[in-house]
Scaffold this motif. Structure first.
Motif, PDB file in Angstrom:
ATOM      1  N   PRO A  72       0.810  -1.224   0.000  1.00 39.02           N
ATOM      2  CA  PRO A  72       0.000   0.000   0.000  1.00 39.02           C
ATOM      3  C   PRO A  72       0.845   1.277   0.000  1.00 39.02           C
ATOM      4  O   PRO A  72       0.532   2.228  -0.699  1.00 39.02           O
ATOM      5  CB  PRO A  72      -0.795  -0.101   1.305  1.00 39.02           C
ATOM      6  CG  PRO A  72      -0.852  -1.546   1.611  1.00 39.02           C
ATOM      7  CD  PRO A  72       0.392  -2.161   1.034  1.00 39.02           C
ATOM      8  N   ARG A  73       1.932   1.271   0.786  1.00 40.01           N
ATOM      9  CA  ARG A  73       2.712   2.520   0.912  1.00 40.01           C
ATOM     10  C   ARG A  73       3.389   2.893  -0.396  1.00 40.01           C
ATOM     11  O   ARG A  73       3.740   4.047  -0.603  1.00 40.01           O
ATOM     12  CB  ARG A  73       3.746   2.397   2.030  1.00 40.01           C
ATOM     13  CG  ARG A  73       4.820   1.381   1.769  1.00 40.01           C
ATOM     14  CD  ARG A  73       5.996   1.517   2.717  1.00 40.01           C
ATOM     15  NE  ARG A  73       6.938   0.448   2.463  1.00 40.01           N
ATOM     16  CZ  ARG A  73       6.859  -0.749   3.039  1.00 40.01           C
ATOM     17  NH1 ARG A  73       5.928  -1.002   3.917  1.00 40.01           N
ATOM     18  NH2 ARG A  73       7.727  -1.686   2.732  1.00 40.01           N
ATOM     19  N   ILE A  77      -1.175   6.309  -3.052  1.00 39.35           N
ATOM     20  CA  ILE A  77      -2.598   6.583  -2.937  1.00 39.35           C
ATOM     21  C   ILE A  77      -2.846   7.161  -1.546  1.00 39.35           C
ATOM     22  O   ILE A  77      -2.000   7.039  -0.668  1.00 39.35           O
ATOM     23  CB  ILE A  77      -3.409   5.281  -3.050  1.00 39.35           C
ATOM     24  CG1 ILE A  77      -2.771   4.228  -2.143  1.00 39.35           C
ATOM     25  CG2 ILE A  77      -3.465   4.792  -4.478  1.00 39.35           C
ATOM     26  CD1 ILE A  77      -3.653   3.122  -1.769  1.00 39.35           C
ATOM     27  N   PHE A  98       1.938  12.855   9.598  1.00 35.62           N
ATOM     28  CA  PHE A  98       2.358  11.457   9.774  1.00 35.62           C
ATOM     29  C   PHE A  98       2.847  10.821   8.467  1.00 35.62           C
ATOM     30  O   PHE A  98       3.912  10.222   8.413  1.00 35.62           O
ATOM     31  CB  PHE A  98       1.200  10.647  10.355  1.00 35.62           C
ATOM     32  CG  PHE A  98       1.587   9.266  10.797  1.00 35.62           C
ATOM     33  CD1 PHE A  98       2.197   9.059  12.016  1.00 35.62           C
ATOM     34  CD2 PHE A  98       1.335   8.169   9.986  1.00 35.62           C
ATOM     35  CE1 PHE A  98       2.552   7.790  12.431  1.00 35.62           C
ATOM     36  CE2 PHE A  98       1.689   6.893  10.391  1.00 35.62           C
ATOM     37  CZ  PHE A  98       2.297   6.711  11.621  1.00 35.62           C
ATOM     38  N   SER A  99       2.053  10.984   7.411  1.00 34.82           N
ATOM     39  CA  SER A  99       2.397  10.271   6.180  1.00 34.82           C
ATOM     40  C   SER A  99       3.646  10.858   5.528  1.00 34.82           C
ATOM     41  O   SER A  99       4.311  10.193   4.749  1.00 34.82           O
ATOM     42  CB  SER A  99       1.230  10.328   5.211  1.00 34.82           C
ATOM     43  OG  SER A  99       1.049  11.661   4.796  1.00 34.82           O
ATOM     44  N   LEU A 101       6.258  11.895   7.205  1.00 32.94           N
ATOM     45  CA  LEU A 101       7.423  11.485   7.982  1.00 32.94           C
ATOM     46  C   LEU A 101       8.142  10.322   7.329  1.00 32.94           C
ATOM     47  O   LEU A 101       9.353  10.203   7.409  1.00 32.94           O
ATOM     48  CB  LEU A 101       6.989  11.044   9.391  1.00 32.94           C
ATOM     49  CG  LEU A 101       6.517  12.121  10.339  1.00 32.94           C
ATOM     50  CD1 LEU A 101       6.147  11.484  11.670  1.00 32.94           C
ATOM     51  CD2 LEU A 101       7.619  13.142  10.541  1.00 32.94           C
ATOM     52  N   TYR A 102       7.359   9.426   6.720  1.00 33.20           N
ATOM     53  CA  TYR A 102       7.958   8.201   6.211  1.00 33.20           C
ATOM     54  C   TYR A 102       8.237   8.292   4.718  1.00 33.20           C
ATOM     55  O   TYR A 102       8.399   7.298   4.045  1.00 33.20           O
ATOM     56  CB  TYR A 102       7.057   7.005   6.545  1.00 33.20           C
ATOM     57  CG  TYR A 102       6.854   6.921   8.025  1.00 33.20           C
ATOM     58  CD1 TYR A 102       7.926   6.655   8.854  1.00 33.20           C
ATOM     59  CD2 TYR A 102       5.616   7.163   8.589  1.00 33.20           C
ATOM     60  CE1 TYR A 102       7.767   6.613  10.220  1.00 33.20           C
ATOM     61  CE2 TYR A 102       5.444   7.123   9.955  1.00 33.20           C
ATOM     62  CZ  TYR A 102       6.527   6.852  10.768  1.00 33.20           C
ATOM     63  OH  TYR A 102       6.372   6.820  12.124  1.00 33.20           O
ATOM     64  N   ARG A 103       8.234   9.502   4.194  1.00 34.64           N
ATOM     65  CA  ARG A 103       8.548   9.680   2.783  1.00 34.64           C
ATOM     66  C   ARG A 103       9.749  10.580   2.600  1.00 34.64           C
ATOM     67  O   ARG A 103       9.879  11.257   1.605  1.00 34.64           O
ATOM     68  CB  ARG A 103       7.327  10.233   2.059  1.00 34.64           C
ATOM     69  CG  ARG A 103       6.319   9.128   1.889  1.00 34.64           C
ATOM     70  CD  ARG A 103       4.974   9.571   1.457  1.00 34.64           C
ATOM     71  NE  ARG A 103       4.007   8.601   1.902  1.00 34.64           N
ATOM     72  CZ  ARG A 103       3.764   7.448   1.293  1.00 34.64           C
ATOM     73  NH1 ARG A 103       4.401   7.137   0.194  1.00 34.64           N
ATOM     74  NH2 ARG A 103       2.878   6.609   1.776  1.00 34.64           N
ATOM     75  N   ARG A 150      -0.492  14.649   1.168  1.00 35.86           N
ATOM     76  CA  ARG A 150       0.443  13.733   0.525  1.00 35.86           C
ATOM     77  C   ARG A 150       0.643  14.005  -0.945  1.00 35.86           C
ATOM     78  O   ARG A 150       1.586  13.513  -1.550  1.00 35.86           O
ATOM     79  CB  ARG A 150      -0.107  12.315   0.670  1.00 35.86           C
ATOM     80  CG  ARG A 150       0.119  11.697   2.006  1.00 35.86           C
ATOM     81  CD  ARG A 150       1.241  10.726   1.904  1.00 35.86           C
ATOM     82  NE  ARG A 150       1.066   9.878   0.742  1.00 35.86           N
ATOM     83  CZ  ARG A 150       0.237   8.850   0.707  1.00 35.86           C
ATOM     84  NH1 ARG A 150      -0.444   8.528   1.753  1.00 35.86           N
ATOM     85  NH2 ARG A 150       0.122   8.140  -0.393  1.00 35.86           N
TER      86      ARG A 150
END
Ligand SMILES: Nc1ncnc2c1ncn2[C@@H]1O[C@H](COP(=O)(O)OP(=O)(O)O)[C@@H](O)[C@H]1O
Ligand SMILES: [Mg+2]
Lengths: 357, 302
Positions: A72-73, A77, A98-99, A101-103, A150
């Protein structure tokens, strides 16, 4: 932005098949709404697109790439859930950040993007609050903000407005529509509410028991339903659907009376079960028999809604609804003639449910 | 009287009190009065059959300045308390495991929980047998696999007694902690994990940023129960080692027991009990602070 495609998509839970090989091709930037009654497989299809459910058979493509096995990541999407799925222990700001942070987004850019998104959605004064301290509508906005921040390829919505009251739902609907116009991101939106479907969609996909019954613009599914199911599902109050038989001479026998339908279609010659469909707004009450496109009934209930009046009429065993001009004041218990606008009527095969016109 | 009962609110209140009073009476006689008596006793000289005499801080000074037995018991209780974080970590790992969709997970859950409701005395006796140097299963296993050549008398050894007792304590409580944590895990809405999955958080991110913070209430409960257990594990110690060898496994609770019922120093034992109570309150307050206050409460919406 990207196109999305389903090719013969199948989902089985154990031995139970819930999505039966659907095909769908979504254009770049399109707002597509999957609509259907509860349990028809809308969420399952959407969740397969999100990567939250495994695909049993068939393919999903985002852009040019098949994504069946993509995490999914990595699908680029964003999804808005019915219950919003906000992280309860984080502030609004952290929920939205949050989203990112991991990109591997730099801190300064995260801040900039969250602030910008908060501004668009009017969340700026709420950034320090926890989800619990927000109203339903505000939570809904945060959920949207988390998706928008995002800048994904595709937005997925699963019944995002179902937990709001009617008034808020109408205003959020408008806002989602505007957001889509300004962002132009491909959007797949799931709802059981046909009004949401009609008002939001570029194209509507009507699902029924794990199959797609019809794909088309809101006008198409409303004015030219391809199956009995679509005819009954889209529109409120629903289309009047009456058992009918062909008399073989361009007339139908409906509720024991004869109806001349020659101006619209030639009913099949052979004797089989048919269904005659007419929307409430395509019925008028008339005083005299003029065209042979009328039947007689007894007025059961009258509901004055303001802009128009609903008249419930009993014709033999059948019950019909007519939506008429509010200046007419029908009287309960009185006999009445129903004049059908045959040009806008529909005819279906009762067995297969397919439209014959 | 009739007027008093005419108001609905008053009638309801009367009903509430009528239900509460029997429990409150029992609570008063079995908890409140003994507790107050205990506090009074700690500031007095008293022995059964003797009159009560005011002692001021005498017992407390005795405890702090002259009784190394108290300090040893306190230190041992602190060490014994380390079983709690170990048990919680183990329970968390087990809970995460049996929360997976694995075959027969209910059997695992039951097996892990099983020791908890067992009578502690029975558990102590079974473990004493397991640790036994001549007939114990543990020695038998270790020797069979050639890990040791000479049998070890675990519970009689200065080196192993405490850790052996702690292992038994962990074994008994881990299942209970696991159930608490499992309940906490199942209270986390699955959509949160899915949202995080889409947001790009990997498994370890999700564990640290979603699962663990939302487990705070459950973990707090485990910490408090663990601390209480370390202060009250009398039966386990008493059946397994009786506090020995020497004072190696002497905990505050066993030391207090000996002071009062072996040495009849009820006044001195009362003072130690007050200290133990104060320690517990302090630890509970610290735990509450660390978990963000309000017993670690997180508001999971919807
Ligand atoms: N995890 C599951 N296991 C078994 N059946 C499921 C599961 N999830 C959904 N279903 C079934 O699949 C069908 C479609 O569900 P869903 O896609 O959620 O419908 P909806 O159109 O209301 O969103 C339903 O009959 C539902 O009972
Ligand atoms: Mg659904």
């Amino acid at each position: 932005m990207a196109t999305v495609e389903f090719r013969n998509l199948v989902k089985r839970y154990g031995s139970v098949e819930v999505v039966h090989g659907i095909n769908l091709s979504i254009n770049d930037g399109e707002f597509l709404v999957l609509v259907g009654p509860s349990g028809c497989g809308k969420s399952t299809s959407l969740r397969m697109l999100a990567g939250l459910e495994d695909v049993t058979a068939g393919e999903i493509l985002i852009g040019e790439a098949e994504v069946n096995e993509v995490e999914p990541r990595d699908r680029d999407i964003a999804m808005v859930f019915q219950d919003y799925a906000l992280y309860p222990h984080m502030s609004v700001y952290d929920n939205m950040a949050f989203s990112l942070l991991y990109r591997k987004t730099p801190k300064a850019e995260i801040r900039e993007r969250v602030m910008e998104t908060a501004e668009i959605l009017g969340l700026t004064p709420l950034l320090d609050r926890r989800p619990k301290q927000l109203s339903g509508g505000q939570r809904q906005r945060v959920a949207m903000g988390r998706a928008i921040v995002r800048k994904p390829q595709v937005f997925l919505f699963d019944e995002p407005l179902s937990n709001l009251d009617a008034k808020l739902r109408a205003s959020m609907r408008l806002e989602i529509k505007k957001l889509h116009r300004s962002l132009g991101v491909t959007t797949v939106y799931v709802t059981h509410d046909q009004i949401e479907a009609m008002t939001l969609a570029d194209r509507v996909v009507v699902m029924n028991g794990g199959n797609i019954d019809q794909i088309g613009s809101p006008e198409e599914v409303y004015h030219a339903p391809r199956t009995l199911f679509v005819a009954g599902f889209i529109g409120s109050p629903t289309m009047n659907l009456l058992p009918a038989r062909s008399n073989g001479n361009s007339t139908l026998s409906v509720a024991g009376q004869t109806l001349n339908v020659a101006s619209r279609f030639t009913p099949p010659d052979e004797d089989r079960d048919l269904v005659f469909g007419i929307r409430p707004e395509d019925i008028t009450l008339s005083a005299e028999d003029a065209s042979g496109s009328e039947i007689e009934g007894l007025i059961d209930v009258v509901e004055a809604l303001g802009p128009d009046t609903l008249v419930f009429v009993n014709v033999g065993e059948q019950h019909l609804i007519a939506r008429v001009n509010p200046d007419i004041h029908p009287v309960t218990g009185q006999p009445v003639r129903l004049n059908f606008n045959i040009e806008k009527s529909h005819l279906f095969d009762a067995r297969s449910g397919e439209a014959l016109s | 009287m009739t007027r008093l009962f005419r108001l609905k609110r008053n009638r309801e209140l009367a009903f509430v009190w009528a239900l509460l009073i029997p429990a409150l009476i029992i609570y008063l006689f079995y908890r409140v009065i003994p507790l107050l008596w205990n506090v009074v006793l700690s500031f007095s000289f008293w022995a059964p059959g003797k009159p009560l005499e005011f002692a001021g801080l005498y017992h407390y000074e005795e405890m702090v300045f002259f009784d190394d037995g108290f300090w040893i018991a306190l230190k041992n209780t602190g060490v014994f308390m380390l079983a709690t974080p170990v048990a919680i970590s183990l329970a968390l790992a087990l809970a995460l495991l049996v929360d997976q969709k694995i075959r027969g997970r209910n059997i695992y859950r039951t097996l892990i929980f099983l020791p908890y409701p067992m009578m502690v005395v029975a558990v102590g006796i079974v473990w004493r047998w397991l640790y036994n140097d001549s007939v114990g299963l543990i020695n038998y296993g270790l020797r069979t696999f050639g890990i040791i050549s000479e049998p070890i008398a675990f519970l009689e050894s200065y080196r192993f007694a405490m850790i052996s007792v702690m292992a038994a304590a962990i074994w008994q409580i881990v299942g209970f902690f696991m159930i608490i944590i499992l309940t906490g895990l199942q209270n986390i809405p699955p959509h949160l994990h899915e949202a995080a999955l889409i947001d790009g958080a990997r498994a370890h991110h999700r564990f640290w940023r979603i699962t663990l913070p939302l487990l705070r209430p459950s973990l707090f409960l485990c910490v408090i129960l663990g601390v209480i257990a370390s202060f009250t594990s009398f039966d386990l110690i008493y059946t397994m080692t009786g506090g020995g060898p020497g004072r190696e496994t002497e905990l505050l609770i066993t030391y207090i027991y000996k002071a009062s019922f072996t040495l009849s120093q009820f006044d001195y034992a009362a003072a130690m009990t007050v200290v133990m109570f104060a320690l517990f309150l302090t630890l509970a307050t610290i735990a509450n602070r660390l978990s963000g206050g309000d017993a670690g409460k997180v508001d999971i919406t919807d």
